[in-house]
Design a protein around this motif. Structure first.
Motif, PDB file in Angstrom:
ATOM      1  N   GLU A  60       5.139   6.509  -4.556  1.00  0.00           N
ATOM      2  CA  GLU A  60       5.105   7.069  -5.901  1.00  0.00           C
ATOM      3  C   GLU A  60       4.918   8.582  -5.858  1.00  0.00           C
ATOM      4  OE1 GLU A  60       5.700   5.513  -8.621  1.00  0.00           O
ATOM      5  OE2 GLU A  60       5.857   3.504  -7.760  1.00  0.00           O
ATOM      6  N   PHE A  61       4.150   9.058  -4.901  1.00  0.00           N
ATOM      7  CA  PHE A  61       3.862  10.494  -4.828  1.00  0.00           C
ATOM      8  C   PHE A  61       5.093  11.299  -4.424  1.00  0.00           C
ATOM      9  CE2 PHE A  61       2.451  14.172  -2.305  1.00  0.00           C
ATOM     10  CZ  PHE A  61       1.749  14.857  -3.289  1.00  0.00           C
TER      11      PHE A  61
ATOM     12  N   HIS B  92       0.829  -1.210   0.000  1.00  0.00           N
ATOM     13  CA  HIS B  92       0.000   0.000   0.000  1.00  0.00           C
ATOM     14  C   HIS B  92       0.862   1.258   0.000  1.00  0.00           C
ATOM     15  CE1 HIS B  92      -3.613  -2.414   0.723  1.00  0.00           C
ATOM     16  NE2 HIS B  92      -2.936  -3.067   1.667  1.00  0.00           N
ATOM     17  N   TYR B  93       1.968   1.235   0.728  1.00  0.00           N
ATOM     18  CA  TYR B  93       2.862   2.393   0.743  1.00  0.00           C
ATOM     19  C   TYR B  93       3.517   2.593  -0.621  1.00  0.00           C
ATOM     20  CZ  TYR B  93       6.978   5.234   1.696  1.00  0.00           C
ATOM     21  OH  TYR B  93       7.955   6.206   1.628  1.00  0.00           O
TER      22      TYR B  93
ATOM     23  N   ASP C 206       2.458   1.746  -3.520  1.00  0.00           N
ATOM     24  CA  ASP C 206       1.508   2.119  -4.561  1.00  0.00           C
ATOM     25  C   ASP C 206       0.929   3.511  -4.370  1.00  0.00           C
ATOM     26  OD1 ASP C 206       1.893  -0.359  -5.678  1.00  0.00           O
ATOM     27  OD2 ASP C 206       0.140  -1.269  -4.700  1.00  0.00           O
ATOM     28  N   SER C 207       1.139   4.116  -3.214  1.00  0.00           N
ATOM     29  CA  SER C 207       0.517   5.420  -2.952  1.00  0.00           C
ATOM     30  C   SER C 207       1.566   6.476  -2.609  1.00  0.00           C
ATOM     31  CB  SER C 207      -0.508   5.294  -1.817  1.00  0.00           C
ATOM     32  OG  SER C 207       0.127   4.771  -0.648  1.00  0.00           O
ATOM     33  N   LEU C 208       1.990   6.494  -1.357  1.00  0.00           N
ATOM     34  CA  LEU C 208       2.860   7.561  -0.893  1.00  0.00           C
ATOM     35  C   LEU C 208       4.241   7.503  -1.535  1.00  0.00           C
ATOM     36  CD1 LEU C 208       3.026   9.984   0.992  1.00  0.00           C
ATOM     37  CD2 LEU C 208       3.794   8.456   2.813  1.00  0.00           C
TER      38      LEU C 208
END
Length: 330
Positions: free
Chosen positions: A74-75, A67-68, A70-72
């Motif tokens: 990459e951001f 989850h990390y 795929d979200s934070l």
């Protein structure tokens, strides 16, 4: 046996402990008598298995990592991710500034009176929640908190720099925590590069904010100009970092230095201290000789300029050669 079978066997041993006591008949009778006359506690107190704790923690981390990533992850690894987070904070501060100042029409003017500098605010004092007066000293606490004046702009820039440092350290720590391939040296290298970028962006933003406040004259001008320049410079520095791999090179250099520390120390030890001393003494001696020669020529020229005309004979005349006076070398 493979690793899975070994882990399963370890869990079975932890869940089914068996203790065997080998006693003589006399010792067994004494133990039975003691057990009959008192409430004797078990030989081993129940406790949690450390292996199970580590396995559970590893399983929890493995479940969070996707989850990390795929979200934070990459951001924050985009060129605009971190500047956008800081820009959102600046936007909130700007909205609060506009609310407290009653709009964007408040202008700022600097005056000097009796050796002290003041900030004169023009506009509609009745619309302002804070700074309802018209003249304040540049060191006024409320003025500094609002980011108005040179001290206020400097305070706002320092606060923004500190916030950037906190964000940088936090993001780099998360990158290290959720990435098993990143070691402690990579963490330190990443933090160092991010702090340098934060310092550059804050310095540029501060300079532009001061210039905007002096030229435009609006109270909100430094806030807007500083925030925009910090965002633009932050995006540009992140792009340069991604383009040329600056952070990766710093991290690779730290790892190389750590892996080859013994070799680097041996190379330094190979330097002969006597050769270094001889080179230093030779160089210093040449510098002294050149200084003496220059002083000698300047002395000759000064004497010739100070002599009145006609003092020297008409025939060719030369001053004694002072070069024969050889000074001892150091």
């Amino acid at each position: 046996m493979n690793q899975t079978q070994l882990d399963q066997l370890g869990r079975q041993l932890d869940n089914n402990p068996l203790e065997v006591l080998i006693l003589s008949a006399e010792q067994a009778n004494l133990l039975a008598a003691d057990h009959a006359t008192s409430h004797w506690s078990p030989t081993q107190a129940p406790s949690l298995c450390v292996r199970d704790d580590i396995t559970q923690a590893s399983g929890l981390l493995d479940s969070i990592r996707p989850h990390y990533n795929d979200s934070l992850h990459e951001f924050v690894n985009t060129a605009w991710g971190m500047p956008a987070l800081l820009g959102s904070h600046d936007a909130v501060n700007f909205a609060r500034f506009v609310r407290d100042m009653g709009g964007l029409n408040t202008r700022v003017r600097y005056v000097n009176h009796n050796g002290r500098q003041y900030v004169v605010l023009s506009g509609y004092p009745g619309l302002r929640r804070i700074l309802t007066g018209t003249r304040y000293s540049v060191t006024n606490t409320r003025l500094i908190e609002m980011g108005i004046g040179r001290y206020g702009i400097r305070g706002s820039s320092l606060s923004g720099f500190k916030l950037s440092c906190y964000f940088a350290v936090g993001v780099e720590f998360l990158e290290w925590f959720f990435n098993s391939e990143v070691n402690m040296l990579d963490l330190l290298g990443g933090i160092g590069v991010e702090l340098v970028k934060a310092g550059i962006a804050s310095a540029v933003g501060y300079a532009v904010a001061v210039a905007a406040g002096s030229i435009l004259g609006f109270a909100a001008a430094p806030v807007i100009a500083g925030a925009l320049l910090v965002f633009i410079v932050g995006v540009g520095l992140n792009w340069l970092d991604k383009r040329y791999g600056i952070k990766q090179r710093v991290q690779d250099s730290l790892n190389y230095a750590a892996d080859n520390a013994s070799m680097i120390a041996e190379r330094f030890q190979e330097l002969d201290s006597r050769k270094i001393r001889s080179y230093v003494e030779h160089t210093f001696g040449e510098v002294v000789d050149a200084a003496v020669d220059y002083a000698t020529q300047e002395t000759k020229s000064w004497i010739l300029r100070r002599l009145p005309p006609g003092t020297l004979p008409a025939r060719p005349y030369r001053l004694p050669n002072l070069n024969i006076l050889k000074f001892p070398k150091l």
